[in-house]
Write a protein that holds these residues in place. Structure first.
Motif, short mmCIF file in Angstrom:
data_model
loop_
_atom_site.label_atom_id
_atom_site.label_comp_id
_atom_site.label_asym_id
_atom_site.label_seq_id
_atom_site.Cartn_x
_atom_site.Cartn_y
_atom_site.Cartn_z
N GLU A 90 -9.45 4.91 -5.31
CA GLU A 90 -8.82 5.01 -3.98
C GLU A 90 -8.51 3.62 -3.42
OE1 GLU A 90 -7.74 7.60 -2.54
OE2 GLU A 90 -8.79 9.30 -3.44
N ARG A 91 -9.40 2.67 -3.67
CA ARG A 91 -9.15 1.30 -3.20
C ARG A 91 -7.93 0.71 -3.89
NH1 ARG A 91 -12.91 -4.16 -3.89
NH2 ARG A 91 -11.60 -5.49 -2.55
N LEU A 92 -7.84 0.91 -5.20
CA LEU A 92 -6.69 0.40 -5.95
C LEU A 92 -5.40 1.06 -5.49
CD1 LEU A 92 -8.23 0.34 -9.54
CD2 LEU A 92 -7.96 -1.59 -7.98
N LEU A 93 -5.48 2.34 -5.18
CA LEU A 93 -4.31 3.05 -4.67
C LEU A 93 -3.86 2.45 -3.34
CD1 LEU A 93 -2.32 5.46 -4.90
CD2 LEU A 93 -4.03 6.84 -3.70
N GLY A 94 -4.81 2.14 -2.47
CA GLY A 94 -4.50 1.53 -1.19
C GLY A 94 -3.85 0.16 -1.35
N ILE A 95 -4.35 -0.62 -2.32
CA ILE A 95 -3.75 -1.93 -2.60
C ILE A 95 -2.31 -1.75 -3.07
CG2 ILE A 95 -3.86 -3.97 -4.09
CD1 ILE A 95 -6.94 -3.52 -4.18
N GLY A 96 -2.10 -0.74 -3.93
CA GLY A 96 -0.76 -0.47 -4.43
C GLY A 96 0.20 -0.06 -3.33
N LEU A 97 -0.27 0.77 -2.41
CA LEU A 97 0.59 1.21 -1.31
C LEU A 97 0.95 0.05 -0.38
CD1 LEU A 97 -1.08 4.63 -0.46
CD2 LEU A 97 1.30 4.29 -1.16
N ALA A 102 5.78 -2.77 -8.86
CA ALA A 102 6.70 -1.92 -9.61
C ALA A 102 5.97 -0.95 -10.52
CB ALA A 102 7.66 -2.78 -10.43
N ASP A 103 4.83 -1.36 -11.05
CA ASP A 103 4.10 -0.52 -12.00
C ASP A 103 2.65 -1.00 -12.09
OD1 ASP A 103 4.27 -2.90 -13.43
OD2 ASP A 103 5.92 -2.18 -14.69
N ALA A 104 1.90 -0.43 -13.05
CA ALA A 104 0.49 -0.77 -13.19
C ALA A 104 0.30 -2.24 -13.56
CB ALA A 104 -0.17 0.12 -14.24
N ALA A 105 1.17 -2.77 -14.41
CA ALA A 105 1.05 -4.17 -14.83
C ALA A 105 1.20 -5.10 -13.62
CB ALA A 105 2.10 -4.50 -15.89
N ALA A 109 -1.72 -7.64 -11.55
CA ALA A 109 -1.52 -9.06 -11.24
C ALA A 109 -1.58 -9.36 -9.74
CB ALA A 109 -0.17 -9.52 -11.79
N THR A 110 -1.69 -8.32 -8.93
CA THR A 110 -1.72 -8.49 -7.48
C THR A 110 -3.02 -9.16 -7.03
OG1 THR A 110 -0.34 -6.52 -7.17
CG2 THR A 110 -1.61 -7.26 -5.27
N GLU A 111 -2.92 -10.10 -6.09
CA GLU A 111 -4.08 -10.81 -5.57
C GLU A 111 -4.72 -10.01 -4.44
OE1 GLU A 111 -5.45 -13.94 -6.14
OE2 GLU A 111 -4.16 -14.41 -7.86
N VAL A 112 -6.06 -9.90 -4.48
CA VAL A 112 -6.81 -9.25 -3.42
C VAL A 112 -8.17 -9.93 -3.29
CG1 VAL A 112 -7.61 -7.46 -5.03
CG2 VAL A 112 -7.73 -7.05 -2.57
N ASP A 113 -8.50 -10.34 -2.09
CA ASP A 113 -9.78 -11.00 -1.83
C ASP A 113 -10.04 -12.17 -2.76
OD1 ASP A 113 -10.23 -9.15 0.17
OD2 ASP A 113 -11.35 -7.78 -1.12
N GLY A 114 -9.01 -12.97 -3.02
CA GLY A 114 -9.19 -14.17 -3.82
C GLY A 114 -9.22 -13.98 -5.31
N GLN A 115 -8.91 -12.78 -5.78
CA GLN A 115 -8.87 -12.54 -7.21
C GLN A 115 -7.80 -11.50 -7.52
OE1 GLN A 115 -12.44 -10.58 -8.66
NE2 GLN A 115 -12.66 -9.38 -6.78
N THR A 116 -7.41 -11.38 -8.78
CA THR A 116 -6.42 -10.37 -9.14
C THR A 116 -7.10 -9.01 -9.23
OG1 THR A 116 -6.79 -10.66 -11.51
CG2 THR A 116 -5.10 -12.05 -10.47
N VAL A 117 -6.29 -7.98 -9.15
CA VAL A 117 -6.81 -6.61 -9.33
C VAL A 117 -7.43 -6.47 -10.72
CG1 VAL A 117 -6.10 -4.20 -9.62
CG2 VAL A 117 -5.28 -5.51 -7.65
N GLU A 118 -6.84 -7.14 -11.70
CA GLU A 118 -7.40 -7.09 -13.06
C GLU A 118 -8.83 -7.61 -13.09
OE1 GLU A 118 -6.11 -8.26 -17.63
OE2 GLU A 118 -5.17 -9.31 -15.93
N LYS A 119 -9.08 -8.74 -12.40
CA LYS A 119 -10.43 -9.31 -12.35
C LYS A 119 -11.38 -8.41 -11.55
CE LYS A 119 -9.94 -13.03 -14.78
NZ LYS A 119 -10.70 -13.16 -16.08
N LEU A 120 -10.85 -7.78 -10.51
CA LEU A 120 -11.65 -6.84 -9.73
C LEU A 120 -12.13 -5.70 -10.60
CD1 LEU A 120 -12.67 -5.53 -7.07
CD2 LEU A 120 -10.37 -4.59 -6.78
N ILE A 121 -11.24 -5.17 -11.43
CA ILE A 121 -11.61 -4.07 -12.32
C ILE A 121 -12.60 -4.54 -13.39
CG2 ILE A 121 -10.72 -2.45 -14.06
CD1 ILE A 121 -8.13 -2.31 -12.41
N LEU A 132 -13.12 0.19 -18.12
CA LEU A 132 -12.27 0.81 -17.11
C LEU A 132 -10.84 0.31 -17.32
CD1 LEU A 132 -14.48 0.37 -13.90
CD2 LEU A 132 -14.55 2.21 -15.60
N VAL A 133 -9.88 1.22 -17.24
CA VAL A 133 -8.49 0.86 -17.47
C VAL A 133 -7.60 1.45 -16.39
CG1 VAL A 133 -6.51 1.05 -19.04
CG2 VAL A 133 -8.82 0.75 -19.97
#
Length: 271
Positions: A90-97, A102-105, A109-121, A132-133
């Motif tokens: 749900e958090r990732l969905l909120g970041i996406g909204l 454009a897509d999952a990739a 690469a989106t930055e959130v709280d000083g790190q990328t979503v990839e690093k968050l995951i 987790l993927v």
């Protein structure tokens, strides 16, 4: 033997998401010191990330909000139905909204709280102890109907469908989304089918007909019939309706006054 209680083990598990044996081992190595045990588990989690990369992720969740769909996969159904895993999706969905990638990739690469979503995951993967993927993400701008389907009552939705449409009614659009969930179309119209996919079907059909010993003069007709069968299998508007098999989806939506602009179907563990 270091002194710690079952309550200490539970506290450590609640804080880190570690398994019982890992929590006990960490407390033992840390001589019962809670903060040191957390650090040991974080180190272990980081080391295990590489090992998790080769594991398969056939479980997970599909979440939706405001015309967007997101699929987050994991290894086991135990994690799939875990509240923390659902909250992460749900958090990732909120970041996406909010960021509208454009897509999952792009979302990764989106930055959130000083790190990328990839690093968050990756951090959550280390904490939970499973690979987790973030498999897919899409967001529709127009009027959208969404349907989420559970494979089992104790599991979160594993199939999600979004249909962007004009005209008709929300009820008709949601009924169409349910059809898409069950019938697995890949394309909206036959014009969207890649030319190479059609050519492959033609070659396979022709070769199969020859190997079956069909008359040469009949092969062309047989090939066309099998290509048309391919369209009926994978083109949404040409599929037989799930609810009225003698009618096509195109006939159903036209009668409902519905114009389908696009759709997306996500299924956990499926390409």
């Amino acid at each position: 033997m270091p002194a710690f209680t079952a309550a200490d083990v539970k506290r450590l598990r609640d804080a880190t998401g570690a398994g019982m044996m890992d929590a006990k081992k960490a407390l033992t190595e840390a001589d019962g010191e809670y903060d040191k045990a957390i650090e040991l588990l974080r180190v272990k989690g980081a080391k295990d990330v590489g090992k998790r990369l080769e594991r398969s992720t056939t479980n997970g969740i599909v979440v939706s909000k405001d015309g967007a769909l997101l699929e987050l996969d994991c290894e086991t159904d135990f994690v799939a139905k875990n509240a923390d895993f659902g909250a992460l999706a749900e958090r990732l969905l909120g970041i996406g909204l909010q960021s509208k990638p454009a897509d999952a990739a792009a979302l990764l690469a989106t930055e959130v709280d000083g790190q990328t979503v990839e690093k968050l995951i990756e951090g959550e993967s280390a904490r939970i102890g499973e690979k987790l993927v973030l498999s897919r993400f899409t967001a529709f701008e127009g009027t959208t109907a969404v349907y989420l389907h559970k494979r089992a009552t104790d599991l979160p939705p594993a199939i999600g469908v979004a249909v962007q449409y004009t005209g008709g009614s929300e009820e008709a659009a949601r009924s169409l989304a349910m059809h898409i969930a069950a019938a697995r179309p890949r394309y909206l119209t036959r014009e969207e089918v890649p030319a190479e996919a059609v050519e492959t079907e033609r070659r396979v059909a022709e070769q199969t007909a020859k190997e079956e010993g069909k008359p040469e003069q009949a092969i062309s007709k047989i090939v066309e019939g099998r290509v048309n069968a391919y369209y009926k299998d994978f083109v949404l508007l040409e599929q037989p309706s799930i609810t009225e098999p003698k009618r096509t989806v195109k006939q159903i939506v036209e009668e409902a006054g519905l114009t389908v602009e696009r759709f997306a179907r996500f299924e956990v563990g499926q390409a």
